[in-house]
Design a protein around this motif. Structure first.
Motif, PDB file in Angstrom:
ATOM      1  N   PHE A  11       0.695  -1.054  -0.077  1.00 26.42           N
ATOM      2  CA  PHE A  11      -0.054  -0.151   0.055  1.00 26.42           C
ATOM      3  C   PHE A  11       0.777   1.239  -0.036  1.00 26.42           C
ATOM      4  CE2 PHE A  11      -3.334  -2.443   2.691  1.00 26.42           C
ATOM      5  CZ  PHE A  11      -3.711  -2.702   1.717  1.00 26.42           C
ATOM      6  N   SER A  12       1.053   2.405  -0.539  1.00 22.90           N
ATOM      7  CA  SER A  12       1.480   3.299  -0.976  1.00 22.90           C
ATOM      8  C   SER A  12       1.106   4.316   0.646  1.00 22.90           C
ATOM      9  CB  SER A  12       0.995   4.551  -2.275  1.00 22.90           C
ATOM     10  OG  SER A  12       0.859   5.645  -1.609  1.00 22.90           O
ATOM     11  N   THR A  43       0.378   7.238   0.615  1.00 15.10           N
ATOM     12  CA  THR A  43      -0.160   8.098   0.269  1.00 15.10           C
ATOM     13  C   THR A  43      -2.034   7.763   0.532  1.00 15.10           C
ATOM     14  OG1 THR A  43       0.004   8.594  -1.969  1.00 15.10           O
ATOM     15  CG2 THR A  43       1.982   9.437  -0.300  1.00 15.10           C
ATOM     16  N   LEU A  44      -2.195   6.921   0.269  1.00 16.86           N
ATOM     17  CA  LEU A  44      -3.872   6.620  -0.027  1.00 16.86           C
ATOM     18  C   LEU A  44      -4.659   6.644   1.346  1.00 16.86           C
ATOM     19  CD1 LEU A  44      -2.934   2.539  -0.550  1.00 16.86           C
ATOM     20  CD2 LEU A  44      -3.500   4.489  -2.437  1.00 16.86           C
ATOM     21  N   ASP A  45      -5.384   7.535   0.572  1.00 21.36           N
ATOM     22  CA  ASP A  45      -6.905   7.576   1.280  1.00 21.36           C
ATOM     23  C   ASP A  45      -7.281   7.136   1.948  1.00 21.36           C
ATOM     24  OD1 ASP A  45      -5.782  10.756   0.774  1.00 21.36           O
ATOM     25  OD2 ASP A  45      -6.700  11.287  -0.592  1.00 21.36           O
ATOM     26  N   THR A  46      -7.797   5.932   1.605  1.00 16.37           N
ATOM     27  CA  THR A  46      -8.705   4.834   1.780  1.00 16.37           C
ATOM     28  C   THR A  46      -8.257   3.419   1.693  1.00 16.37           C
ATOM     29  OG1 THR A  46     -10.278   5.879  -0.180  1.00 16.37           O
ATOM     30  CG2 THR A  46     -10.674   3.727   0.821  1.00 16.37           C
ATOM     31  N   THR A  47      -8.382   3.159   2.867  1.00 18.83           N
ATOM     32  CA  THR A  47      -7.756   1.582   2.730  1.00 18.83           C
ATOM     33  C   THR A  47      -7.973   0.428   1.911  1.00 18.83           C
ATOM     34  OG1 THR A  47      -6.936   2.022   4.978  1.00 18.83           O
ATOM     35  CG2 THR A  47      -7.332  -0.186   4.234  1.00 18.83           C
ATOM     36  N   PRO A  48      -7.490  -0.253   0.917  1.00 23.62           N
ATOM     37  CA  PRO A  48      -8.444  -1.324   0.497  1.00 23.62           C
ATOM     38  C   PRO A  48      -8.801  -2.539   1.520  1.00 23.62           C
ATOM     39  CG  PRO A  48      -6.004  -0.662  -0.604  1.00 23.62           C
ATOM     40  CD  PRO A  48      -5.954   0.087   0.834  1.00 23.62           C
ATOM     41  N   VAL A 106      -8.180  -1.014  -8.240  1.00 23.31           N
ATOM     42  CA  VAL A 106      -6.981  -0.319  -7.822  1.00 23.31           C
ATOM     43  C   VAL A 106      -5.589  -0.192  -9.097  1.00 23.31           C
ATOM     44  CG1 VAL A 106      -7.128  -0.472  -5.340  1.00 23.31           C
ATOM     45  CG2 VAL A 106      -5.680  -2.025  -6.727  1.00 23.31           C
ATOM     46  N   VAL A 108      -1.007   2.747  -5.540  1.00 23.53           N
ATOM     47  CA  VAL A 108      -1.130   3.888  -5.750  1.00 23.53           C
ATOM     48  C   VAL A 108      -2.213   4.949  -5.422  1.00 23.53           C
ATOM     49  CG1 VAL A 108       0.930   4.008  -6.490  1.00 23.53           C
ATOM     50  CG2 VAL A 108      -0.824   4.191  -8.219  1.00 23.53           C
ATOM     51  N   GLU A 109      -3.601   4.455  -5.887  1.00 21.44           N
ATOM     52  CA  GLU A 109      -4.925   4.516  -5.957  1.00 21.44           C
ATOM     53  C   GLU A 109      -6.190   4.376  -5.811  1.00 21.44           C
ATOM     54  OE1 GLU A 109      -7.330   8.211  -8.714  1.00 21.44           O
ATOM     55  OE2 GLU A 109      -5.638   6.855  -9.357  1.00 21.44           O
ATOM     56  N   VAL A 110      -6.628   3.817  -5.029  1.00 19.02           N
ATOM     57  CA  VAL A 110      -8.406   3.431  -4.385  1.00 19.02           C
ATOM     58  C   VAL A 110      -9.740   4.030  -5.944  1.00 19.02           C
ATOM     59  CG1 VAL A 110      -9.463   1.695  -3.363  1.00 19.02           C
ATOM     60  CG2 VAL A 110      -6.853   2.390  -2.719  1.00 19.02           C
TER      61      VAL A 110
END
Length: 340
Positions: free
Chosen positions: A56-57, A59-64, A70, A78-80
């Motif tokens: 997980f990056s 910088t993620l705002d949301t935990t996968p 993703v 890097v993004e969800v």
């Protein structure tokens, strides 16, 4: 960059096109299972599914969670993508919401036809299903063990009105073809008590060798699923296998309750007061319907129980409200003792 047509095999739908990721150079993947700070993700190339472990990056705002779409770049999420739907419940501490799974299209409410199903349990699972944003389908399993299937269907009719119902049997294959058609190219998950036959259904639909535990003397199964994981379906789409939940802790809103208890919602429009609690309230149309037999007392009791549980969960997340409730309980207990 992944071709969108390849992702259909992993449950990609036209709705996902509207919300997807800004990372155009990244690989689009779907989270299959989460292990702390890393996850196994599935990506597609043609008809082949590829699974890899990624980090997980920071910088993620949301935990996968399982089911998330993703963007993966150099072995890191890097993004969800924004979630179309999500299934959630209060975490064990009761202070936060725990998201169990994301982007679910269909929820199979799995109930064994024998012994006679619990209507309250079906209603509670429907509330959770409707509130997630997915569509619930009632699946009756173990039909071959049921001596009077018509009786069972009549028994569940009051809680399954307007709900698609599929009768299945792993033993004689009944209903499995219909279920295959229903889950094709969709993201599906199952809700149901331990022993309802969820893992056996997964085995039949996917051909997996997921373990099934023996049934106990009381007729109940043992928990065999211990983590959340995606299983690709043969005709496209995925099945998200969720651990069995013995006592379903509700995390839902009034919309999910209204969809499940549509009959009570309709009656409530005729109550004298808009905030009627349907508990010995003057001018209550719901109570009147119970009195003249149009609505069963059990149905109203179930609605009241769901409302009480949701109120309790809200108070658990609000320490001040919980403290006030405890104060009222203590006062009520003292008054009760004085009156003896």
């Amino acid at each position: 960059m992944t071709e969108r047509t390849d992702l259909v095999m992993l449950g990609w739908t036209p709705d996902d096109e509207e919300s997807f990721l800004e990372q155009t150079e990244a690989q689009i993947a779907r989270v299959a299972i989460v292990h702390g700070g890393h996850a196994e993700v599935m990506s597609a190339s043609g008809t082949e599914n590829v699974t890899e472990t990624v980090l997980f990056s920071s910088t993620l705002d949301t935990t996968p969670v399982a089911g998330d779409w993703v963007a993966v770049l150099q072995g890191t999420i890097v993004e969800v993508a924004p979630r179309r739907t999500s299934m959630a419940r209060p975490d064990p501490g009761g202070n936060r919401t725990q998201v169990l799974a994301a982007n679910i299209d269909l929820i199979l409410v799995v109930v064994a036809a024998d012994p006679i199903p619990s209507l309250n349990a079906i209603e509670r699972m429907q509330v959770m299903a409707w509130d997630s944003g997915a569509t619930p389908v009632l699946v009756l399993t173990k039909a071959d063990q049921c001596s009077d299937l018509d009786e069972v269907l009549e028994h569940v009719a009051p809680v399954s009105s307007g709900l698609e119902t599929i009768v299945t049997s792993i033993t004689d294959g009944r209903g499995l073809s219909l279920l295959h058609d229903r889950v094709e190219n969709l993201t599906t998950t199952m809700l149901g008590a331990s022993g309802a036959g969820k893992t056996s259904l997964l085995n039949a639909l996917h051909g997996t060798d997921a373990a099934t535990a023996p049934v106990r003397r009381d007729g109940q199964g043992r928990h065999t699923t211990t983590t959340r994981r995606l299983f690709p379906m043969p005709r496209g789409g995925v099945m998200l296998d969720i651990p069995g939940i013995r006592s379903l802790a509700l995390q839902a809103g009034q919309e999910g309750i209204s969809d499940t208890f549509a009959d009570i919602s309709e009656l409530s429009y005729h109550c004298r007061f808009s905030d009627c609690l349907h508990e010995r309230t003057a001018g209550c149309a719901v109570a009147a319907a119970v009195a003249d037999g149009r609505l069963s007392a059990r149905r109203l009791d179930s609605w009241l129980a769901v409302q009480r549980e949701l109120s309790f969960q809200e108070r658990r997340r609000d320490p001040a409200a919980m403290a006030e409730q405890r104060k009222r309980w203590k006062q009520a207990t003292k008054m009760s003792r004085k009156s003896r």
